[in-house]
Design a protein around this motif. Sequence first.
Motif, PDB file in Angstrom:
ATOM      1  N   SER A   1       0.829  -1.205   0.000  1.00  0.00           N
ATOM      2  CA  SER A   1       0.000   0.000   0.000  1.00  0.00           C
ATOM      3  C   SER A   1       0.862   1.254   0.000  1.00  0.00           C
ATOM      4  O   SER A   1       2.061   1.218   0.305  1.00  0.00           O
ATOM      5  CB  SER A   1      -0.918   0.016   1.222  1.00  0.00           C
ATOM      6  N   ALA A   2       0.241   2.379  -0.308  1.00  0.00           N
ATOM      7  CA  ALA A   2       0.959   3.651  -0.277  1.00  0.00           C
ATOM      8  C   ALA A   2       1.479   3.938   1.126  1.00  0.00           C
ATOM      9  O   ALA A   2       2.615   4.394   1.306  1.00  0.00           O
ATOM     10  CB  ALA A   2       0.042   4.785  -0.747  1.00  0.00           C
ATOM     11  N   GLY A   3       0.652   3.662   2.131  1.00  0.00           N
ATOM     12  CA  GLY A   3       1.076   3.895   3.508  1.00  0.00           C
ATOM     13  C   GLY A   3       2.254   3.033   3.904  1.00  0.00           C
ATOM     14  O   GLY A   3       3.203   3.493   4.546  1.00  0.00           O
ATOM     15  N   ASP A   4       2.199   1.749   3.506  1.00  0.00           N
ATOM     16  CA  ASP A   4       3.310   0.847   3.813  1.00  0.00           C
ATOM     17  C   ASP A   4       4.592   1.326   3.138  1.00  0.00           C
ATOM     18  O   ASP A   4       5.677   1.275   3.720  1.00  0.00           O
ATOM     19  CB  ASP A   4       2.987  -0.573   3.352  1.00  0.00           C
ATOM     20  N   SER A   5       4.479   1.769   1.889  1.00  0.00           N
ATOM     21  CA  SER A   5       5.652   2.237   1.147  1.00  0.00           C
ATOM     22  C   SER A   5       6.311   3.415   1.856  1.00  0.00           C
ATOM     23  O   SER A   5       7.542   3.471   1.997  1.00  0.00           O
ATOM     24  CB  SER A   5       5.243   2.640  -0.273  1.00  0.00           C
ATOM     25  N   LEU A   6       5.516   4.359   2.317  1.00  0.00           N
ATOM     26  CA  LEU A   6       6.047   5.529   3.007  1.00  0.00           C
ATOM     27  C   LEU A   6       6.701   5.147   4.336  1.00  0.00           C
ATOM     28  O   LEU A   6       7.811   5.605   4.662  1.00  0.00           O
ATOM     29  CB  LEU A   6       4.929   6.540   3.242  1.00  0.00           C
ATOM     30  N   LYS A   7       6.028   4.294   5.106  1.00  0.00           N
ATOM     31  CA  LYS A   7       6.562   3.904   6.410  1.00  0.00           C
ATOM     32  C   LYS A   7       7.830   3.071   6.271  1.00  0.00           C
ATOM     33  O   LYS A   7       8.767   3.206   7.063  1.00  0.00           O
ATOM     34  CB  LYS A   7       5.496   3.147   7.207  1.00  0.00           C
ATOM     35  N   GLN A   8       7.880   2.234   5.245  1.00  0.00           N
ATOM     36  CA  GLN A   8       9.092   1.451   5.011  1.00  0.00           C
ATOM     37  C   GLN A   8      10.255   2.355   4.612  1.00  0.00           C
ATOM     38  O   GLN A   8      11.406   2.098   4.990  1.00  0.00           O
ATOM     39  CB  GLN A   8       8.839   0.399   3.931  1.00  0.00           C
TER      40      GLN A   8
END
Length: 342
Positions: free
Chosen positions: A22-29
């Motif tokens: 997800s977009a959120g996962d990409s940013l947090k990673q």
Amino acid sequence: MQRFGTLSFGHYGRLGGGRILSAGDSLKQAIDLAQGMDDLGVNGTYFRVHHFARQQASPMPLLAAIAARTERIEVGTGVIDMRYENPLYLAEEAGALDLISDGRLALGVSRGSPETVVRGYEAFGYTGSKDPRGADLAREHFATFLRAVEGDGLAERDSASPFGGGTGLQRIEPHSPGLRSRIWWGAGNSESAAWAGRTGVNLMSSTLLTEASGQPFDELQAQQIETFRAAWREAGHSGEPRVSVSRSIFPLTTAEDELYFGGRQDGDQIGVIDGIRSTFGKTYAAAPDVLVEQLLQDAAIRSADTLMLTIPSQLGVEFNLRVIESFATHVAPALGWVSTRA
């Protein structure tokens, strides 16, 4: 090569096998990976900016979050598409981010990459470009942005304002005095590189050049770098500008590395992008000792002070951090790298 960092395209979406990033996962990673890189002493983490695509589009919140969670690593872009930008608002954001990060911002800007949509910047409200690819609009926005970063007065103070009297042109706030020296221009050809040198900004050069002379990619890129430095000197700018190049480089140290990247090493390629005949740099994938020998022969890497490794961000934090640590341990020192922890 004094410094190295990573360049992330920030792709997210379906990964195959039923997996979705997800977009959120990409940013947090991206934040977690930057933290790990900061601990390793890696010099920088930089992000491509693409609109209307499942990639990073608005980098300032991400860079601010990384700056708040790290101590030494440079945070930056490679590059922000100036066709899409309100130059004064970007100057405000950049000034704030540079102050938050204690001067760790390296802001790469340019005309931007080929788009997934037709003249998408017009949907953002920026019209009137006479150039099919909007280069005139990008440089117009950049000129205003640079004036704002330099602290020029751009709007007349209202002497009747209840928030402060006086007269004269007012600058954009917040103003970060050192930011001007950390602005980079992403150049795809020698003409653009010479323009950056005359303008007095640093140079970012990618794994793609919108030129094709038949020369090997690294030699063509090294010539571009020399054109930039010559233009800098001729313009009378003081000091030495920074120059970065990006490469796809994978030390093969495990069976998993071999599975993903073994056999991926290839030569330069010629193709057409944005209607222009272009040269694409090769991928380096080999055992660390072989990589050292190969990279020492790369003319552009020898000429640049900063190397950006393009990373497969979809493979997650643990995998990417291991690849980066392997490069930092077995390859980078032989190229002249100096860790931020040194």
